[in-house]
Motif scaffolding. Structure first.
Motif, PDB file in Angstrom:
ATOM      1  N   GLN A 186      48.930  41.024  29.359  1.00  0.00           N
ATOM      2  CA  GLN A 186      48.061  39.929  29.778  1.00  0.00           C
ATOM      3  C   GLN A 186      47.568  39.154  28.558  1.00  0.00           C
ATOM      4  OE1 GLN A 186      45.065  41.249  32.554  1.00  0.00           O
ATOM      5  NE2 GLN A 186      46.458  42.705  33.522  1.00  0.00           N
ATOM      6  N   ALA A 187      47.510  37.860  28.733  1.00  0.00           N
ATOM      7  CA  ALA A 187      47.113  36.979  27.625  1.00  0.00           C
ATOM      8  C   ALA A 187      45.749  37.379  27.087  1.00  0.00           C
ATOM      9  CB  ALA A 187      47.093  35.528  28.097  1.00  0.00           C
ATOM     10  N   ASN A 188      45.664  37.482  25.770  1.00  0.00           N
ATOM     11  CA  ASN A 188      44.418  37.806  25.067  1.00  0.00           C
ATOM     12  C   ASN A 188      43.888  39.205  25.367  1.00  0.00           C
ATOM     13  OD1 ASN A 188      44.287  35.187  23.865  1.00  0.00           O
ATOM     14  ND2 ASN A 188      43.450  34.391  25.803  1.00  0.00           N
ATOM     15  N   GLY A 189      44.713  40.043  25.989  1.00  0.00           N
ATOM     16  CA  GLY A 189      44.298  41.423  26.224  1.00  0.00           C
ATOM     17  C   GLY A 189      44.521  42.279  25.001  1.00  0.00           C
ATOM     18  N   PRO A 190      43.981  43.490  24.975  1.00  0.00           N
ATOM     19  CA  PRO A 190      44.158  44.374  23.812  1.00  0.00           C
ATOM     20  C   PRO A 190      45.618  44.630  23.470  1.00  0.00           C
ATOM     21  CG  PRO A 190      42.444  45.216  25.255  1.00  0.00           C
ATOM     22  CD  PRO A 190      43.078  44.083  25.988  1.00  0.00           C
ATOM     23  N   ALA A 191      46.467  44.806  24.481  1.00  0.00           N
ATOM     24  CA  ALA A 191      47.878  45.094  24.217  1.00  0.00           C
ATOM     25  C   ALA A 191      48.571  43.911  23.558  1.00  0.00           C
ATOM     26  CB  ALA A 191      48.580  45.464  25.521  1.00  0.00           C
ATOM     27  N   ALA A 192      48.328  42.717  24.093  1.00  0.00           N
ATOM     28  CA  ALA A 192      48.949  41.516  23.516  1.00  0.00           C
ATOM     29  C   ALA A 192      48.496  41.317  22.072  1.00  0.00           C
ATOM     30  CB  ALA A 192      48.606  40.298  24.359  1.00  0.00           C
ATOM     31  N   LYS A 193      47.230  41.555  21.809  1.00  0.00           N
ATOM     32  CA  LYS A 193      46.716  41.395  20.444  1.00  0.00           C
ATOM     33  C   LYS A 193      47.307  42.436  19.496  1.00  0.00           C
ATOM     34  CE  LYS A 193      42.295  39.403  21.929  1.00  0.00           C
ATOM     35  NZ  LYS A 193      40.819  39.591  22.005  1.00  0.00           N
ATOM     36  N   ALA A 194      47.645  43.607  20.046  1.00  0.00           N
ATOM     37  CA  ALA A 194      48.208  44.661  19.202  1.00  0.00           C
ATOM     38  C   ALA A 194      49.705  44.496  18.979  1.00  0.00           C
ATOM     39  CB  ALA A 194      47.923  46.028  19.826  1.00  0.00           C
ATOM     40  N   GLY A 195      50.330  43.553  19.691  1.00  0.00           N
ATOM     41  CA  GLY A 195      51.744  43.300  19.488  1.00  0.00           C
ATOM     42  C   GLY A 195      52.674  43.879  20.516  1.00  0.00           C
ATOM     43  N   ILE A 196      52.144  44.384  21.625  1.00  0.00           N
ATOM     44  CA  ILE A 196      53.004  44.902  22.687  1.00  0.00           C
ATOM     45  C   ILE A 196      53.643  43.737  23.440  1.00  0.00           C
ATOM     46  CG2 ILE A 196      52.989  46.117  24.909  1.00  0.00           C
ATOM     47  CD1 ILE A 196      51.033  48.078  23.765  1.00  0.00           C
ATOM     48  N   GLU A 197      54.932  43.870  23.738  1.00  0.00           N
ATOM     49  CA  GLU A 197      55.674  42.798  24.402  1.00  0.00           C
ATOM     50  C   GLU A 197      56.291  43.290  25.706  1.00  0.00           C
ATOM     51  OE1 GLU A 197      58.585  41.350  21.699  1.00  0.00           O
ATOM     52  OE2 GLU A 197      57.143  40.953  20.074  1.00  0.00           O
ATOM     53  N   SER A 198      56.694  42.347  26.541  1.00  0.00           N
ATOM     54  CA  SER A 198      57.424  42.688  27.764  1.00  0.00           C
ATOM     55  C   SER A 198      58.692  43.445  27.400  1.00  0.00           C
ATOM     56  CB  SER A 198      57.782  41.424  28.532  1.00  0.00           C
ATOM     57  OG  SER A 198      56.636  40.743  28.961  1.00  0.00           O
ATOM     58  N   GLY A 199      58.965  44.512  28.153  1.00  0.00           N
ATOM     59  CA  GLY A 199      60.153  45.328  27.866  1.00  0.00           C
ATOM     60  C   GLY A 199      59.869  46.527  27.000  1.00  0.00           C
ATOM     61  N   ASP A 200      58.695  46.577  26.373  1.00  0.00           N
ATOM     62  CA  ASP A 200      58.313  47.763  25.605  1.00  0.00           C
ATOM     63  C   ASP A 200      58.016  48.921  26.564  1.00  0.00           C
ATOM     64  OD1 ASP A 200      58.560  46.312  23.312  1.00  0.00           O
ATOM     65  OD2 ASP A 200      56.412  46.116  22.912  1.00  0.00           O
ATOM     66  N   VAL A 201      58.220  50.123  26.096  1.00  0.00           N
ATOM     67  CA  VAL A 201      57.931  51.321  26.891  1.00  0.00           C
ATOM     68  C   VAL A 201      56.908  52.165  26.139  1.00  0.00           C
ATOM     69  CG1 VAL A 201      58.850  53.407  27.958  1.00  0.00           C
ATOM     70  CG2 VAL A 201      60.227  51.322  27.916  1.00  0.00           C
ATOM     71  N   ILE A 202      55.751  52.380  26.751  1.00  0.00           N
ATOM     72  CA  ILE A 202      54.696  53.198  26.145  1.00  0.00           C
ATOM     73  C   ILE A 202      54.995  54.653  26.469  1.00  0.00           C
ATOM     74  CG2 ILE A 202      52.214  53.692  26.077  1.00  0.00           C
ATOM     75  CD1 ILE A 202      51.750  50.779  26.942  1.00  0.00           C
ATOM     76  N   THR A 203      55.213  55.471  25.437  1.00  0.00           N
ATOM     77  CA  THR A 203      55.646  56.858  25.646  1.00  0.00           C
ATOM     78  C   THR A 203      54.589  57.899  25.283  1.00  0.00           C
ATOM     79  OG1 THR A 203      56.635  56.911  23.427  1.00  0.00           O
ATOM     80  CG2 THR A 203      58.060  56.245  25.269  1.00  0.00           C
ATOM     81  N   ARG A 204      53.603  57.535  24.447  1.00  0.00           N
ATOM     82  CA  ARG A 204      52.583  58.506  24.058  1.00  0.00           C
ATOM     83  C   ARG A 204      51.242  57.797  23.880  1.00  0.00           C
ATOM     84  NH1 ARG A 204      55.312  63.217  22.602  1.00  0.00           N
ATOM     85  NH2 ARG A 204      53.425  64.209  21.832  1.00  0.00           N
ATOM     86  N   VAL A 205      50.162  58.520  24.210  1.00  0.00           N
ATOM     87  CA  VAL A 205      48.801  58.054  23.966  1.00  0.00           C
ATOM     88  C   VAL A 205      48.077  59.159  23.210  1.00  0.00           C
ATOM     89  CG1 VAL A 205      46.607  57.336  24.991  1.00  0.00           C
ATOM     90  CG2 VAL A 205      48.759  56.637  26.057  1.00  0.00           C
ATOM     91  N   ASN A 206      47.659  58.863  21.977  1.00  0.00           N
ATOM     92  CA  ASN A 206      46.982  59.872  21.142  1.00  0.00           C
ATOM     93  C   ASN A 206      47.791  61.164  21.063  1.00  0.00           C
ATOM     94  OD1 ASN A 206      44.880  58.115  20.605  1.00  0.00           O
ATOM     95  ND2 ASN A 206      43.557  58.941  22.203  1.00  0.00           N
ATOM     96  N   ASP A 207      49.090  61.019  20.830  1.00  0.00           N
ATOM     97  CA  ASP A 207      50.014  62.141  20.648  1.00  0.00           C
ATOM     98  C   ASP A 207      50.291  62.926  21.930  1.00  0.00           C
ATOM     99  OD1 ASP A 207      50.319  61.599  17.921  1.00  0.00           O
ATOM    100  OD2 ASP A 207      48.535  62.771  17.407  1.00  0.00           O
TER     101      ASP A 207
END
Length: 526
Positions: free
Chosen positions: A347-368
């Motif tokens: 989402q525009a201006n959301g934390p993920a967009a600001k951190a550089g996450i893009e469409s098509g990325d796959v989030i595989t781990r959170v805090n290890d």
């Protein structure tokens, strides 16, 4: 009953064996095995080095065996926990009539949605959730269940039981009636915290610290059909159930009979702790068919803590639309496992967009910690506090990268949906058919209301792979194989390239209304 077997040598008419190669304990164990098989073994053959065991001694051993093998009842547990359970009765004052149409407040869930269907079966007459009856001159009344979690009157029930209530009354196990006030509610998990003032030393239940196992015994206590103090028993049938209520679904399925009015009541384990809060059933008939769903105690704990502190629940938010990684999607992205959460759109201006996450990325781990699927990511992030810093591992174009971001706060309401009626009948200028996909496409900027970006779907062959995968008229294709497209020719070129590279499928990013998703389309030759 003693912990040790009877001393056989002290029994009357007992004759010691010629060769004592087994202890009395082992002999009693052997007798229990035989008794368990239903064999009337009054003795063993001399070839086993035993004399005949007398009838008196055998009867004594069998008595102890029967005591050991007798099924354990629930009476002691029920006697201990039942006083903490309450019946909840609500009243909603009559509101001025407007038109003959039903008010949306009568049912907070969209028509024919999964939760609306669940609560239509689980709730009261005429489909009202939480056991509410029809609205009349005196207003609307309803009933449910709940349980005290503290001696000073805090109690848990379902949000759909007390939602919109002008008056809440609770009846305790001893028949006393108290007025309660609503401290806070959380519609996303369907939990509510209420409080009875001016009381002390109330019996209360403890929320379980452990996780239930499939097959564990459970007891449901509540107010089905207004019959307060009803106890039913069953087992844990499944865990991690998703019933379509939202991204935080993680229900425990039980087969203890649960009916209308059990909403908000506790399900106890055999330790006498609350392992879940009953919230929904599945029932074509309207009564219990052995499929009920309870909110896990771990969820109840975190929600109640916030409701008690500030009356609302704040959840972490990274600002992405996510979806499951299917085998086809994993193949398209070159992933070895169907794990993680696929980012359809940040989402525009959301934390993920600001951190550089893009469409098509796959989030595989959170805090290890590994992310199994999209729902687990939603629950994990939602269980964290806004402002907390998290470390994410993301697969970006086939490579792992680590991102650190500060969580935002989940908005209370979504932005207004895009107007889905702004079409020109689906027949915009420049329609081109892509036979291999079964789609007719046109540049989005040539179709009114489709926006400026991408390629709009103007027709779908009902017998095509696209129809099987959920494409519909008005969808907008934004990307194919990771490349932005703006006209049908670019879509065909991307499909042809993938086929020439001997790929089995290609990933297509599609926008429907105000949400985006990825669809893996088969492109293999032949």
């Amino acid at each position: 009953m003693t912990d040790r077997p009877t001393d056989l040598s002290k029994l009357p008419s007992y004759t010691a064996p010629r060769r004592s190669i087994f202890s009395a304990r082992k002999f009693a164990l052997m007798a229990s095995v035989v008794a368990g098989l239903g064999v009337a073994a009054y003795g063993l053959s001399p070839s086993n080095n035993f004399d005949v065991l007398t009838t008196t001694a055998h009867a004594q051993v069998n008595k102890e065996v029967r005591q050991v093998q007798q099924p354990i009842g629930f009476a002691d547990i029920v006697e201990r926990v039942k006083p903490s359970v309450i019946s909840v009765r609500v009243k909603i004052a009559e509101k001025p009539a407007t038109t003959g149409e039903a008010s949306p407040e009568d049912n907070p869930f969209p028509p024919n949605s999964p939760m609306e269907r669940f609560f239509r079966r689980f709730g009261g007459p005429d489909g009202f959730p939480g056991g509410r009856g029809p609205r009349g001159r005196g207003g609307q009344t309803g009933q449910g269940s709940g349980f005290f979690i503290s001696a000073d009157g805090f109690a848990v029930t379902n949000n759909h039981v007390v939602d919109g209530a002008d008056k809440v009354e609770v009846t305790t196990d001893d028949g006393k009636v108290h007025t309660a006030k609503v401290i806070g509610t959380d519609p996303r998990t369907d939990l509510a915290l209420i409080k009875v003032d001016g009381v002390s030393n109330l019996p209360y239940a403890k929320l379980s610290d452990g996780q239930p196992r499939i097959g564990d015994w459970v007891l449901a206590v509540g107010n089905p059909f207004g019959l307060g103090g009803t106890v039913t028993a069953g087992i844990v049938s499944a865990r991690g159930r998703d019933i379509g209520n939202g991204p935080y679904d993680d229900f425990i399925q039980i087969d203890a009979p649960v009916n209308k009015g059990n909403s908000g009541g506790p399900t106890f384990n055999t330790e006498g702790d609350v392992m879940g809060v009953n919230t929904a059933i599945y029932s074509p008939s309207g009564g219990s068919v052995g499929i009920a769903f309870a909110i896990p105690a771990s969820t109840v704990k975190s929600v109640v803590e916030q409701l008690k502190d500030k009356g609302t629940v704040s959840r972490g938010w990274i600002g992405v639309q996510i979806q499951q990684v299917t085998p086809e999607i994993a193949d398209s992205l070159g992933l070895k496992k169907t794990e993680g959460a696929l980012v359809a759109e940040p989402q525009a201006n959301g934390p993920a967009a600001k951190a550089g996450i893009e469409s098509g990325d796959v989030i595989t781990r959170v805090n290890d910690q590994p992310v199994k699927d999209a729902r687990e990511l939603a629950r994990t992030i939602g269980g964290m506090a806004p402002g907390q810093t998290v470390k994410l591992v993301v697969v970006h174009k086939g490579q792992d990268k680590i991102l650190n971001m500060t969580l935002g706060e989940l908005p209370n309401a979504k932005a207004a949906k895009a107007d889905t009626n702004q079409k020109d009948g689906g027949k915009g200028r420049g329609n081109v058919t892509v036979p291999n996909l079964g789609l007719t496409l046109a540049p989005a900027n040539s179709v009114a209301g489709a926006g400026k970006d991408g390629v709009v779907v103007t027709d779908v062959d009902p017998n095509s792979p696209s129809a099987e995968r959920g494409f519909k008229e008005g969808d907008v294709i934004l990307e194919v194989a990771g490349k932005l497209v703006s006209n049908p020719a670019e879509v065909r070129d991307a499909i042809t390239t993938a086929r020439n590279e001997n790929k089995n499928s290609v990933l297509v990013r599609v926008k429907s209304g105000d949400s985006s998703r990825f669809i893996a389309m088969p492109v293999a030759k032949g």
